[in-house]
Design an enzyme around this catalytic site. Structure first.
Site, PDB file in Angstrom:
ATOM      1  N   TRP A 108       0.831  -1.207   0.000  1.00 32.29           N
ATOM      2  CA  TRP A 108       0.000   0.000   0.000  1.00 32.29           C
ATOM      3  C   TRP A 108       0.861   1.250   0.000  1.00 32.29           C
ATOM      4  O   TRP A 108       0.561   2.233  -0.689  1.00 32.29           O
ATOM      5  CB  TRP A 108      -0.960  -0.006   1.189  1.00 32.29           C
ATOM      6  CG  TRP A 108      -1.948  -1.137   1.123  1.00 32.29           C
ATOM      7  CD1 TRP A 108      -2.095  -2.157   2.014  1.00 32.29           C
ATOM      8  CD2 TRP A 108      -2.914  -1.382   0.084  1.00 32.29           C
ATOM      9  NE1 TRP A 108      -3.081  -3.011   1.598  1.00 32.29           N
ATOM     10  CE2 TRP A 108      -3.604  -2.567   0.421  1.00 32.29           C
ATOM     11  CE3 TRP A 108      -3.260  -0.716  -1.101  1.00 32.29           C
ATOM     12  CZ2 TRP A 108      -4.625  -3.095  -0.380  1.00 32.29           C
ATOM     13  CZ3 TRP A 108      -4.266  -1.245  -1.893  1.00 32.29           C
ATOM     14  CH2 TRP A 108      -4.939  -2.411  -1.533  1.00 32.29           C
TER      15      TRP A 108
ATOM     16  N   ASP B  49      -1.645   6.942   6.133  1.00 33.51           N
ATOM     17  CA  ASP B  49      -2.692   6.011   5.721  1.00 33.51           C
ATOM     18  C   ASP B  49      -2.983   5.137   6.942  1.00 33.51           C
ATOM     19  O   ASP B  49      -2.137   4.347   7.352  1.00 33.51           O
ATOM     20  CB  ASP B  49      -2.180   5.174   4.532  1.00 33.51           C
ATOM     21  CG  ASP B  49      -3.166   4.078   4.116  1.00 33.51           C
ATOM     22  OD1 ASP B  49      -4.203   3.902   4.776  1.00 33.51           O
ATOM     23  OD2 ASP B  49      -2.864   3.395   3.115  1.00 33.51           O
TER      24      ASP B  49
ATOM     25  N   LYS C 249     -12.134  -1.522   6.883  1.00 37.26           N
ATOM     26  CA  LYS C 249     -11.378  -2.445   7.731  1.00 37.26           C
ATOM     27  C   LYS C 249     -11.887  -2.417   9.178  1.00 37.26           C
ATOM     28  O   LYS C 249     -11.881  -3.424   9.846  1.00 37.26           O
ATOM     29  CB  LYS C 249      -9.885  -2.088   7.722  1.00 37.26           C
ATOM     30  CG  LYS C 249      -9.285  -1.870   6.338  1.00 37.26           C
ATOM     31  CD  LYS C 249      -9.002  -3.162   5.601  1.00 37.26           C
ATOM     32  CE  LYS C 249      -8.745  -2.953   4.114  1.00 37.26           C
ATOM     33  NZ  LYS C 249      -7.579  -2.188   3.749  1.00 37.26           N
TER      34      LYS C 249
HETATM   35  C1  LIG Z   1      -7.024  -1.839   2.295  1.00 36.17           C
HETATM   36  C2  LIG Z   1      -5.957  -0.809   2.321  1.00 36.17           C
HETATM   37  C3  LIG Z   1      -5.845   0.153   1.297  1.00 36.17           C
HETATM   38  C4  LIG Z   1      -6.733   0.165   0.077  1.00 36.17           C
HETATM   39  O1  LIG Z   1      -7.957   0.688   0.379  1.00 36.17           O
HETATM   40  P1  LIG Z   1      -9.067   0.910  -0.760  1.00 36.17           P
HETATM   41  O2  LIG Z   1     -10.151   1.561   0.029  1.00 36.17           O
HETATM   42  O3  LIG Z   1      -9.437  -0.448  -1.280  1.00 36.17           O
HETATM   43  O4  LIG Z   1      -8.503   1.771  -1.813  1.00 36.17           O
HETATM   44  C5  LIG Z   1      -4.861   1.111   1.411  1.00 36.17           C
HETATM   45  N1  LIG Z   1      -4.029   1.126   2.467  1.00 36.17           N
HETATM   46  C6  LIG Z   1      -4.107   0.216   3.449  1.00 36.17           C
HETATM   47  C7  LIG Z   1      -3.155   0.278   4.596  1.00 36.17           C
HETATM   48  C8  LIG Z   1      -5.075  -0.780   3.407  1.00 36.17           C
HETATM   49  O5  LIG Z   1      -5.156  -1.694   4.384  1.00 36.17           O
END
Ligand SMILES: *Cc1c(COP(=O)(O)O)cnc(C)c1O
Length: 356
Positions: A99, A166, A190
């Site tokens: 990511w 993030d 999540k």
């Molecule tokens: C799941 C995840 C993403 C991607 O998220 P989307 O909403 O599918 O774009 C990005 N960063 C992390 C750390 C993730 O766990």
């Protein structure tokens, strides 16, 4: 117990959220209409939006000067919204996995992008720390929890430049000192909501500094002045997020959640360390409280498929590791009850008894 859901995302949510969501789909708040068919500008939904923002701010103790936004597009859209809004000359990224890399790949399109630190040398099994942060960066981007590799930064780091994080997979799992960040974002699927809504916490004073023109939908200021209603927001996921946040508040908030999360994770990591058949993949001090990654121990590698079947037959769902790591990943987000973790531990013990 029935099925135990260890999916990495979309993932388990509080049962109360599912129950209240299902009721609201049929009749929202007794108004005789479904949450799915009312206007996002109705007073009924405005109340949901206001409460969700207020709960988000309260639970994370968001200071003055910050805005909480709910938008579409997922964390992956933020990968380019962040540099679009913030990158004038140079951005720094910490490469802690897939990511983080995807985020960095988008920034390259907007200006000079440097990788400040990386754990790629050891397949992202740790979180780099103690590196020098250049002071000429517009911002430094980190990924606080690496969902795929099961590593997590367990504290809010100091940064001489604007810190962007993030927090897709560890938001609301522990207290966060928001004042250390300029911007925090993540996909809500999540830990907070079904897929479809993305949260952004942004400090107002970092915006409006780039010279490029911003499309309105990309410009955070449009979403700030529109109160996350510049366009139609993801109404239903926001409603479910409100239910999740209400649940979290009733449980005692983020401090309490953090305690519970530490206890749950310890139960599982202790078993991984004690059970001769398994071993963890991340270095101990960086082990994630949310995504627990493990593989078969040396000498037992050939039992992986058998264990997967064994666990699946006993109700364990979604424990297959990401293909880049292999083995197993048990995602034990906020809504995972301690009994769920104990059920997996029981299955691991039972398997070891048969095979050990
Ligand atoms: C799941 C995840 C993403 C991607 O998220 P989307 O909403 O599918 O774009 C990005 N960063 C992390 C750390 C993730 O766990």
């Amino acid at each position: 117990m029935g099925k135990v859901n260890f999916n990495a995302g979309p993932s388990i949510l509080p049962k109360a959220a599912f129950e209240n969501a299902s009721k609201a789909v049929l009749d929202f708040d007794g108004i005789g209409l479904s949450i799915l068919e009312i206007s996002h500008r109705s007073k009924e939904f405005q109340a949901v939006m206001d409460e969700t923002v207020a709960l988000f701010k309260e639970l994370l103790n968001v200071p003055e000067g910050y805005h909480v936004l709910f938008v579409g597009g997922g964390a992956s859209t933020q990968f380019f919204h962040v540099p679009y809004n913030l990158l004038e000359k140079k951005a720094g990224y910490v490469n802690t996995g897939v990511w983080a890399k995807k985020a960095m790949k988008e920034a390259v399109n907007f200006g000079e992008t440097v990788c400040v630190a990386s754990s790629e040398d050891k397949n992202f099994t740790y979180v780099p720390k103690g590196y020098d942060i250049p002071t000429d960066l517009d911002y430094l981007h980190i990924t606080t929890n690496n969902t795929i590799y099961g590593t997590e930064l367990h504290y809010d780091m100091d940064s001489p430049v604007t810190l962007v994080a993030d927090m897709s997979s560890d938001i609301m799992s522990r207290p966060v000192d928001v004042s250390k960040y300029g911007l925090i974002y993540g996909g809500a699927q999540k830990n907070l909501a079904p897929a479809g809504v993305t949260f952004v916490i942004v400090r107002e004073d970092i915006l409006g500094k780039v010279s490029r023109k911003l499309p309105s939908m990309v410009d955070y200021r449009s979403h700030i002045s529109g109160g996350s209603m510049y366009n139609t927001p993801p109404v239903f996921p926001i409603f479910v997020m409100r239910e999740t946040l209400r649940w979290l508040k009733a449980l005692g908030g983020v401090e309490k959640m953090y305690e519970i999360n530490k206890r749950k994770a310890a139960i599982l990591y202790d078993e991984i360390d004690a059970n001769p058949l398994f071993k963890g993949t991340a270095v101990k001090e960086d082990r994630s409280l949310m995504n627990v990654c493990f593989v078969m121990n040396d000498g037992y590698e050939e039992l992986a498929d058998e264990f997967r079947t064994f666990a699946t037959e006993r109700g364990m769902v979604g424990i297959k590791g990401h293909r880049l790591v292999g083995g197993f990943r048990a995602s034990i987000y906020n809504a995972m009850p301690e009994e769920g973790v104990k059920a997996l531990v029981d299955v691991m013990r039972e398997f070891a008894k048969i095979k050990g």
